[in-house]
Enzyme design. Structure first.
Site, mmCIF file in Angstrom:
data_model
loop_
_atom_site.group_PDB
_atom_site.id
_atom_site.type_symbol
_atom_site.label_atom_id
_atom_site.label_comp_id
_atom_site.label_asym_id
_atom_site.label_seq_id
_atom_site.Cartn_x
_atom_site.Cartn_y
_atom_site.Cartn_z
ATOM 1 C CE LYS A 106 8.224 -2.108 -4.272
ATOM 2 N NZ LYS A 106 8.800 -0.757 -4.397
HETATM 3 P P1 NAD Z 1 -0.691 5.662 -3.329
HETATM 4 O O1 NAD Z 1 -1.470 4.446 -2.997
HETATM 5 O O2 NAD Z 1 -0.505 6.708 -2.301
HETATM 6 O O3 NAD Z 1 -1.358 6.380 -4.604
HETATM 7 C C1 NAD Z 1 -1.699 5.740 -5.786
HETATM 8 C C2 NAD Z 1 -2.643 6.666 -6.545
HETATM 9 O O4 NAD Z 1 -2.898 6.111 -7.845
HETATM 10 C C3 NAD Z 1 -4.012 6.830 -5.888
HETATM 11 O O5 NAD Z 1 -4.411 8.193 -5.991
HETATM 12 C C4 NAD Z 1 -4.937 5.980 -6.751
HETATM 13 O O6 NAD Z 1 -6.281 6.433 -6.753
HETATM 14 C C5 NAD Z 1 -4.291 6.181 -8.094
HETATM 15 N N1 NAD Z 1 -4.635 5.192 -9.102
HETATM 16 C C6 NAD Z 1 -4.718 3.850 -9.002
HETATM 17 N N2 NAD Z 1 -5.087 3.310 -10.171
HETATM 18 C C7 NAD Z 1 -5.227 4.342 -11.026
HETATM 19 C C8 NAD Z 1 -5.584 4.451 -12.389
HETATM 20 N N3 NAD Z 1 -5.864 3.376 -13.111
HETATM 21 N N4 NAD Z 1 -5.603 5.669 -12.950
HETATM 22 C C9 NAD Z 1 -5.320 6.774 -12.226
HETATM 23 N N5 NAD Z 1 -4.984 6.733 -10.953
HETATM 24 C C10 NAD Z 1 -4.944 5.541 -10.363
HETATM 25 O O7 NAD Z 1 0.692 5.147 -3.885
HETATM 26 P P2 NAD Z 1 2.059 5.970 -4.061
HETATM 27 O O8 NAD Z 1 2.899 5.719 -2.869
HETATM 28 O O9 NAD Z 1 1.770 7.365 -4.479
HETATM 29 O O10 NAD Z 1 2.713 5.158 -5.274
HETATM 30 C C11 NAD Z 1 2.363 5.453 -6.624
HETATM 31 C C12 NAD Z 1 3.434 4.895 -7.521
HETATM 32 O O11 NAD Z 1 4.684 5.461 -7.139
HETATM 33 C C13 NAD Z 1 3.624 3.369 -7.443
HETATM 34 O O12 NAD Z 1 4.001 2.894 -8.719
HETATM 35 C C14 NAD Z 1 4.771 3.227 -6.483
HETATM 36 O O13 NAD Z 1 5.469 2.000 -6.676
HETATM 37 C C15 NAD Z 1 5.598 4.418 -6.876
HETATM 38 N N6 NAD Z 1 6.554 4.818 -5.859
HETATM 39 C C16 NAD Z 1 6.145 5.287 -4.642
HETATM 40 C C17 NAD Z 1 7.094 5.628 -3.700
HETATM 41 C C18 NAD Z 1 6.716 6.208 -2.368
HETATM 42 O O14 NAD Z 1 7.626 6.568 -1.610
HETATM 43 N N7 NAD Z 1 5.442 6.388 -2.057
HETATM 44 C C19 NAD Z 1 8.460 5.471 -3.979
HETATM 45 C C20 NAD Z 1 8.845 5.013 -5.239
HETATM 46 C C21 NAD Z 1 7.875 4.685 -6.165
#
Ligand code: NAD
Length: 418
Positions: A106
């Site tokens: 990571k």
């Molecule tokens: P992203 O940046 O697209 O979205 C994150 C979302 O969370 C946004 O809508 C933001 O406004 C919201 N957010 C931030 N702080 C917040 C809070 N305190 N309360 C409510 N909402 C809040 O990111 P993503 O890619 O969707 O990733 C989200 C999670 O999923 C992370 O933990 C990431 O590690 C995990 N994840 C993502 C992927 C992927 O392929 N995108 C894969 C595995 C895990």
């Protein structure tokens, strides 16, 4: 949040919980609790006005016993060395639970990307890619997107690597745009696995997800896709939130319309079709059948867990529930599908992308989704087998029992060098 769990300590306590139930020596468990190496680098980058700015960035290579290190790169002001280490460990156990031949890594930069122009972000990303170049590669370490990074950043990293190495190697990074060697289905993969795993859990409990009410915290890539796909299965999404706050409608929101509103205005709050606006804590404690945390880690601590009313939680985010909260939820019989399985769709389709890049042969979206479906269903079955056989307290420990054993077996079969 009353307590801020250190994510690296959370990871280690999850491995300790599994260690009691696996056939692995204590000294090997010790190896499995620490990254093999962590790069910490300071990037000096020219801003648009000619000034220089310094950014601290990390890449943790946690474990390569089962294959090249694999994991995303996050841009966020709260990135820390310990967070990156924890996330790289979770990747190791995630690739192991879905049984794909990759390890865990990571990376992250301490930055609020909203404060920088696109050309500044490109120079920052390329500066980081230059530092990463000696340690990444299609058979070494394969980065991917994470919070606040996407296809654009992946394309810049790939281009920097290929230019410096004088090669074409699209498999050095995944999450690329389709025209740059990306895979069909990658953008939707994380939300898709979150929903497939939830559907399997409802089935395991003798219920139908079509009858479920759902709340989703976080409306980015993972959250919004999960909301859309669970709605497509017939469930009712009653609440969603993003960093601006939450919205609630007793009769259900339309996930696609909420997304269109967010695209237009930048946030979900102010959406006029909702009954009311709610706080993020309100959302997490709603009386729903399924809760999907899809924002950042530590969203649910032990205090908040006392008030959680959901029956099933499918963790789209990485580490959204602290270990102390896990104990509270287990005591309340809340079924938690752990992040390392629920959100493994992202890395699984990244793996498909890497396979397609190596073969220079590309699959249809239907094939990608079918292969993903069978991997998540098989992994869920392996998890529930361990849960029953070892009489475990929760699904998380079951997932670690399966994955820690797999990583340890790969390490022990290879022997130690030197
Ligand atoms: P992203 O940046 O697209 O979205 C994150 C979302 O969370 C946004 O809508 C933001 O406004 C919201 N957010 C931030 N702080 C917040 C809070 N305190 N309360 C409510 N909402 C809040 O990111 P993503 O890619 O969707 O990733 C989200 C999670 O999923 C992370 O933990 C990431 O590690 C995990 N994840 C993502 C992927 C992927 O392929 N995108 C894969 C595995 C895990």
């Amino acid at each position: 949040m009353s307590e801020e769990a250190n994510p690296f300590e959370s990871l280690q306590s999850q491995i300790d919980a599994a260690a009691e139930h696996v056939d692995v020596d204590e000294d090997v468990i010790e190896r499995l609790k620490h990254p093999e190496r962590v790069l910490e680098t300071n990037l000096t980058v020219e801003m648009d006005d000619g000034s220089l700015e310094r950014f601290t960035a990390f890449r943790s290579q946690f474990n390569g016993d089962r294959g090249p290190y694999k994991g995303g790169i996050r841009y966020h002001p709260n990135v820390t060395r310990d967070e990156v280490k924890a996330l790289s460990g979770w990747m190791t156990y995630k690739t192991a639970i879905v049984d794909i031949p990759l390890g865990g890594g990571k990376g992250g930069i301490i930055i609020d990307p909203a404060e920088y122009s696109e050309s500044e972000l490109e120079r920052i990303t390329r500066a980081f890619a230059k530092e990463l170049t000696p340690m990444i590669g299609v058979d070494r370490d394969v980065p991917a997107p994470d919070v606040n990074t996407g296809q654009r950043e992946m394309n810049w990293i790939k281009d920097t690597y290929e230019t410096l190495e004088n090669t074409t190697e699209p498999g050095v990074i995944t999450g690329k745009a389709i025209d740059s060697g990306g895979s069909e289905g990658r953008v939707e993969a994380t939300g898709r696995s979150t929903v497939i795993a939830a559907r399997e859990a409802f089935d395991y409990l003798g219920e139908d997800i079509a009858d479920a009410t759902v709340a989703v915290q976080g409306y980015g890539n993972a959250g919004w896709i999960a909301a859309k796909l669970v709605e497509d299965l017939g469930a009712t999404v009653v609440a969603v939130s993003d960093s601006s706050g939450g919205i609630y409608s007793e009769d259900g929101l339309d996930a696609r319309e909420v997304k269109a509103f967010k695209n237009e205005t930048g946030s979900i709050t102010g959406y006029s079709e909702a009954d009311e606006e709610i706080s993020n804590d309100d959302l997490l404690t709603l009386d729903v059948d399924l809760l999907i945390p899809a924002a950042l880690e530590n969203a649910i601590d032990a205090d908040l867990a006392e008030d959680v009313q959901a029956d099933v939680i499918s963790e789209a985010a990485n580490g959204p529930i602290t270990p102390a909260a896990d104990e509270v939820l287990a005591a309340k019989d809340v079924v938690v599908i752990p992040d390392i399985l629920a959100n493994a769709g992202g890395v699984t389709v990244s793996y498909f992308e890497w396979v397609q890049n190596r073969q220079r042969f590309y699959w249809s979206e239907q094939r990608v989704n079918e292969e993903l479906e069978s991997i998540i269903v098989d992994s869920f079955d392996a998890l529930t087998d361990a849960y029953e056989e070892c009489d475990l307290e929760n699904f998380r420990t079951a997932a670690y029992v399966v994955s820690v054993q797999r990583v340890a077996d790969a390490f022990e079969q290879a022997g130690t060098f030197p």
